[in-house]
Design a protein around this motif. Structure first.
Motif, PDB file in Angstrom:
ATOM      1  N   TYR A  68       0.833  -1.206   0.000  1.00 27.13           N
ATOM      2  CA  TYR A  68       0.000   0.000   0.000  1.00 27.13           C
ATOM      3  C   TYR A  68       0.864   1.251   0.000  1.00 27.13           C
ATOM      4  CZ  TYR A  68      -3.082   3.709   1.574  1.00 27.13           C
ATOM      5  OH  TYR A  68      -3.764   4.897   1.676  1.00 27.13           O
ATOM      6  N   THR A 133      -6.508   6.837   4.501  1.00 26.60           N
ATOM      7  CA  THR A 133      -6.694   6.002   3.324  1.00 26.60           C
ATOM      8  C   THR A 133      -7.965   6.350   2.556  1.00 26.60           C
ATOM      9  OG1 THR A 133      -7.933   4.279   4.519  1.00 26.60           O
ATOM     10  CG2 THR A 133      -5.526   4.097   4.504  1.00 26.60           C
ATOM     11  N   SER A 218      -8.153   1.589  -1.523  1.00 34.92           N
ATOM     12  CA  SER A 218      -8.149   2.383  -0.305  1.00 34.92           C
ATOM     13  C   SER A 218      -9.170   1.847   0.693  1.00 34.92           C
ATOM     14  CB  SER A 218      -8.455   3.846  -0.637  1.00 34.92           C
ATOM     15  OG  SER A 218      -7.427   4.408  -1.418  1.00 34.92           O
ATOM     16  N   ALA A 221      -7.554  -0.988   2.557  1.00 32.49           N
ATOM     17  CA  ALA A 221      -6.527  -0.438   3.442  1.00 32.49           C
ATOM     18  C   ALA A 221      -7.165   0.204   4.670  1.00 32.49           C
ATOM     19  CB  ALA A 221      -5.685   0.589   2.688  1.00 32.49           C
TER      20      ALA A 221
END
Length: 450
Positions: A68, A133, A218, A221
């Motif tokens: 990430y 995120t 995202s 994450a």
């Protein structure tokens, strides 16, 4: 010079380094009994296990989230190449500085308050990271790097508070089982974030940037980082329950001198400060072993986030694509680490009565570093073209050695100090552990250029 002379003293000269009355294991491996040990509680064990999980959950989430962060830094080659080493350096330096201060403040320490403060700080830090995120996705790589270093530093302060507090607090119970539970929890904290990262990658459609840096959504994450907040919150509740348990408070009372002042609610104790040199003289071999063990270990995160599968990316399954294979490498190392932390809990499998042997084993771990150079670093090809060699030989065995030696060090120190020195010794050993992490993190910059 005194330390150098002690280094070369014969194994038979144990006048300055002999197990004290109440040690858990004699040199012949037979278990001994400590009259001051409190009654074992499985509930207390599981609380300490959870504290071990919370202690290193944040740390391992930063490592396993390398794909990430690669996505966030793919527009800046310099940051992409060095962000992992920068994470390690900021985290360990922050922890070391905090540990030095906390160790100096041992005389009037309230270790339960330090533990609770660390968990609250982790909740704040990882809530902010999870929000990042989903918001401010358009910021530059440089701006996000500054934010990341700030949250890493905040997490390092929480880790220092937790390590110093937990190891000192558990030492006052006088039971190695609880310390082994903490070490096992730390191993679990390495395994579960890697699994969560792999699942989050495989559960969403694959994405690639123009430069080819691995990505994940995202949304995944956000969920991934938010688990650290949940873990810290659950641990805080469990620890508050432990403190509210009258039996647990009574277990601590007999370990205190009559003149000590005790905060009944939080276990704060006012007692004499133990000089660090006194602790170093008694714990020289174990302190040196834990320092070397974790200094050498710090090379593995940098190599792991650079090593790719030897399989052809065009035809291999998604598990062997960089976005999943990198956390897979972390997973195998942490599985080995967990195995190594569990082994000392088996009767007769500890080396706490042989600190010099533990020190020699810690030095021998240097042999693992050249093995990484035989793997597929940066996709440039491997000397030994086998994912099995990388995952099962290098990663798992390196992890086992870390968990086993580290656990022996952190379990065994109580055998070599007086009962009134246990809490201070716990903080001192944590300081040596973090000092090793710090030294290794700065040396890891050499591995980053490999």
């Amino acid at each position: 010079m005194g330390l150098i002379r002690r280094l070369f003293q014969s194994e038979d000269d144990e006048t300055s380094y002999a197990p004290l009355e109440g040690g858990s294991e004699r040199p012949d491996g037979e278990r001994t009994h400590d009259e001051e040990q409190r009654e074992y509680s499985r509930t207390d064990y599981y609380v300490f296990l959870l504290l071990g999980v919370a202690m290193l959950w944040a740390w391992n989430m930063f490592l396993a989230a390398a794909p990430y962060f690669q996505r966030r830094f793919d527009s800046d080659e310099r940051l992409l190449r060095n962000f992992q080493s920068a994470e390690l350096a900021v985290s360990t330096a922050g922890s070391l500085g905090s540990m030095i201060v906390l160790t100096k403040l041992q005389a009037n320490a309230s270790y339960p308050k330090r533990i609770m403060s660390s968990l609250i700080l982790n909740i704040v830090v990882f809530t902010l990271l999870a929000i990042s995120t989903r918001a401010f996705l358009g910021v530059s790589a440089g701006a996000y790097f500054v934010f990341l270093m700030l949250v890493v530093f905040g997490a390092s302060l929480a880790t220092a508070l937790c390590q110093n507090g937990v190891f000192a607090y558990v030492a006052s119970f006088g039971r190695e089982e609880y310390t082994q539970g903490i070490m096992t929890g730390q191993g679990i904290a390495g395994v579960l974030p890697c699994i969560a990262q792999i699942v989050s990658v495989l559960s969403v459609p694959p994405k690639q940037t123009q430069e080819g840096a691995p990505q994940e959504s995202s949304k995944s994450a956000f969920v991934y980082f938010l688990t650290a907040t949940v873990i810290s919150a659950l641990t805080l509740l469990a620890f508050v329950y432990l403190l509210s348990n009258p039996r647990s408070r009574e277990q601590l009372r007999p370990t205190l001198d009559d003149e000590d002042e005790v905060d009944v609610e939080y276990g704060a104790v006012t007692h004499k400060s133990i000089p660090l040199m006194t602790l170093l003289q008694k714990l020289f071999w174990l302190a040196g072993a834990v320092f070397l063990t974790f200094a050498i270990t710090m090379f593995y995160p940098v190599f792991t986030q650079k090593i790719l599968s030897v399989r052809d990316p065009a035809t291999s399954s998604r598990l062997f694509q960089p976005a999943a294979f990198i956390p897979l490498g972390f997973l195998f190392w942490n599985i080995g680490d967990l195995m190594g932390r569990v082994i000392p809990g088996i009767p007769g499998m500890t080396l706490t009565a042989r600190p010099r042997v533990v020190f020699i084993l810690a030095v021998c771990r240097l042999a693992f570093i050249p093995l990484y150079l035989l793997c597929n670093i940066g996709g440039r090809g491997a000397v030994i073209g086998s994912d099995f060699f990388y995952l099962f030989v290098v990663q798992i065995l390196f992890g086992i050695s870390n968990g086993y030696i580290g656990s022996n060090c952190m379990m065994g120190f109580v055998e070599w100090v007086d009962s009134e020195e246990r809490e201070a010794a716990g903080g001192f050993m944590s300081l040596c552990l973090v000092a090793g992490l710090t030294a290794g993190s700065f040396l890891s910059f050499f591995a980053a250029s490999a």
